[in-house]
Design a protein around this motif. Structure first.
Motif, PDB file in Angstrom:
ATOM      1  N   LEU A 178       2.303   3.553   7.496  1.00  0.00           N
ATOM      2  CA  LEU A 178       2.244   2.222   6.928  1.00  0.00           C
ATOM      3  C   LEU A 178       3.048   1.398   7.408  1.00  0.00           C
ATOM      4  CD1 LEU A 178       1.168   4.535   4.778  1.00  0.00           C
ATOM      5  CD2 LEU A 178       0.229   2.457   3.656  1.00  0.00           C
ATOM      6  N   THR A 220      -8.213   2.253  -2.016  1.00  0.00           N
ATOM      7  CA  THR A 220      -7.507   2.793  -0.948  1.00  0.00           C
ATOM      8  C   THR A 220      -6.979   4.037  -1.112  1.00  0.00           C
ATOM      9  OG1 THR A 220      -7.915   0.296  -0.689  1.00  0.00           O
ATOM     10  CG2 THR A 220      -6.407   1.744   1.211  1.00  0.00           C
ATOM     11  N   VAL A 221      -6.250   4.225  -1.654  1.00  0.00           N
ATOM     12  CA  VAL A 221      -4.947   5.061  -1.846  1.00  0.00           C
ATOM     13  C   VAL A 221      -6.067   5.811  -2.242  1.00  0.00           C
ATOM     14  CG1 VAL A 221      -3.896   6.662  -3.344  1.00  0.00           C
ATOM     15  CG2 VAL A 221      -3.217   4.033  -1.984  1.00  0.00           C
ATOM     16  N   ILE A 256      -6.895  -5.210   1.683  1.00  0.00           N
ATOM     17  CA  ILE A 256      -6.225  -4.553   0.468  1.00  0.00           C
ATOM     18  C   ILE A 256      -5.577  -5.639  -0.022  1.00  0.00           C
ATOM     19  CG2 ILE A 256      -5.099  -2.355  -0.027  1.00  0.00           C
ATOM     20  CD1 ILE A 256      -7.473  -1.775   1.918  1.00  0.00           C
ATOM     21  N   HIS A 269       2.428   2.473  -3.429  1.00  0.00           N
ATOM     22  CA  HIS A 269       0.929   2.614  -3.982  1.00  0.00           C
ATOM     23  C   HIS A 269       0.544   4.120  -3.806  1.00  0.00           C
ATOM     24  CE1 HIS A 269      -0.871  -0.322  -6.780  1.00  0.00           C
ATOM     25  NE2 HIS A 269       0.273  -1.224  -6.018  1.00  0.00           N
ATOM     26  N   THR A 278      -2.489   3.438   8.976  1.00  0.00           N
ATOM     27  CA  THR A 278      -3.505   2.403   8.546  1.00  0.00           C
ATOM     28  C   THR A 278      -3.708   1.165   9.384  1.00  0.00           C
ATOM     29  OG1 THR A 278      -1.186   1.776   7.674  1.00  0.00           O
ATOM     30  CG2 THR A 278      -2.829   3.196   6.304  1.00  0.00           C
ATOM     31  N   VAL A 299      -6.080  -1.610  -4.215  1.00  0.00           N
ATOM     32  CA  VAL A 299      -5.424  -0.298  -3.183  1.00  0.00           C
ATOM     33  C   VAL A 299      -6.063   0.902  -3.898  1.00  0.00           C
ATOM     34  CG1 VAL A 299      -3.267  -1.748  -4.999  1.00  0.00           C
ATOM     35  CG2 VAL A 299      -3.064  -0.250  -3.192  1.00  0.00           C
ATOM     36  N   SER A 338       0.708  -6.901  -3.810  1.00  0.00           N
ATOM     37  CA  SER A 338       0.751  -6.838  -2.674  1.00  0.00           C
ATOM     38  C   SER A 338       1.471  -8.808  -2.760  1.00  0.00           C
ATOM     39  CB  SER A 338      -0.452  -8.238  -2.648  1.00  0.00           C
ATOM     40  OG  SER A 338      -1.080  -8.048  -3.950  1.00  0.00           O
ATOM     41  N   ILE A 378       0.923  -1.004  -0.419  1.00  0.00           N
ATOM     42  CA  ILE A 378       0.483  -0.099  -0.010  1.00  0.00           C
ATOM     43  C   ILE A 378       0.672   1.158  -0.471  1.00  0.00           C
ATOM     44  CG2 ILE A 378      -1.805   0.996   1.408  1.00  0.00           C
ATOM     45  CD1 ILE A 378      -2.267  -1.544   2.545  1.00  0.00           C
TER      46      ILE A 378
END
Length: 317
Positions: A76, A217-218, A175, A15, A118, A214, A180, A12
């Protein structure tokens, strides 16, 4: 804005770094590369707005140097493996709680204005309310990983109120996406490459959870962070997940289809009523209504996110 991203070479984190750099910010990454990879951030290494520090956040001096001169910290860095808690709980303490404490100690003596953290849906444990809202209580994690994330949340809240900086905490669903290197999809692909005829599935296959790509998410983190900056709250919490959920068996079917295979499924049966492992939350879907009130909306459903992730990982693994 000058930003520090801890764990910025990870899944994550990288990104997030891409998005920060594309928006013209100055970005410093602190990562020990235990879970991350330089390949994830190599496109930025020669950029004058980018700085990489390889360092262990258990080292207080490393952390203090990393926060020097930054406006916002996106925290993170963490061990992402939930399952490791039953074998090595001390690792989750060191790589989730201790490093967060070290970061907070450095922030309190700095000019950092914002901390974005996070956290995880695992802080809710086996929630009796699904979809689970941010104000659900009592928070009762059933894994050491969830407990470590909740401990980090509590430390962040206490430090933010005491030392006058602002903190935004995201509780993330599962996520998934490109880069990943752990999780159910990654594991299924590796298992099927070793044995295309049979796929071992931990638990009874009925575990049902929410998955978020992701990219969504971002986008959610950036959108809500901008919203948070315009408010007057010292600490705030937001779930980021999806409106739907999907079973482990359905994920196995999607992965198998994506690889052009028709394997036998062998369920281990699991523990504690079909869970994959002790501490595995069997049913998880977060309420994302609070996030939506800021104007954010995910682009992909859980099913769409899984299908896209299968394509992305098959191209890069």
């Amino acid at each position: 804005m000058k930003a520090l991203v801890t764990g910025g070479a990870g899944f994550i984190g990288s990104h997030l770094v891409d998005r920060l750099m594309e928006k013209g910010n100055e970005v410093r990454v602190l990562d020990d590369l235990s879970a991350g990879s330089m390949d994830n951030i190599k496109r930025w290494l020669d950029n004058e707005r980018f700085e990489f520090i390889r360092g262990d956040m258990r080292d207080v001096g490393v952390v203090k140097d990393a926060v020097e001169g930054v406006d916002v910290v996106f925290h993170l860095a963490a061990n992402p493996e939930v399952r490791i808690g039953s074998q090595s709980p001390e690792i989750l303490y060191e790589t989730n709680v201790l490093i967060t404490y070290n970061l907070l100690e450095a922030i309190k003596d700095s000019n950092v204005e914002y901390l974005v953290f996070t956290s995880s849906s695992t802080v809710y444990g086996d929630a009796s309310v699904i979809p689970t809202p941010e104000n659900y209580a009592p928070l009762e994690p059933i894994s050491v990983y969830g407990g470590a994330k909740l401990a980090a949340e509590a430390l962040i809240s206490g430090y933010a109120h005491t030392f006058r900086f602002r903190a935004l905490i995201f509780r993330l669903a599962n996520i998934i996406g490109e880069r990943s290197n752990h999780g159910v999809i990654y594991d299924f692909i590796n298992k099927l490459r070793k044995n295309p005829d049979e796929l071992e599935i931990l638990g009874d296959g009925t575990q049902r959870k929410s998955y978020l790509h992701v990219s969504d998410t971002v986008e959610g983190m950036f959108h809500i962070f901008e919203h948070f900056k315009g408010e007057d709250k010292t600490v705030d919490f937001y779930n980021l997940g999806n409106d739907d959920w999907i079973t482990v068996k359905e994920i196995a079917e999607i992965v198998s289809e994506g690889m052009g295979l028709k394997p036998r499924f062998r369920f281990t049966g699991g523990v504690d009523g079909g869970r994959g492992w002790r501490g595995d939350v069997k049913l998880m879907r977060l309420s994302i209504e609070k996030a939506k009130t800021t104007g954010w909306k995910q682009e992909m459903s859980s099913y769409e996110a899984v299908r896209r992730t299968v394509r992305e990982l098959l191209e890069t693994m």
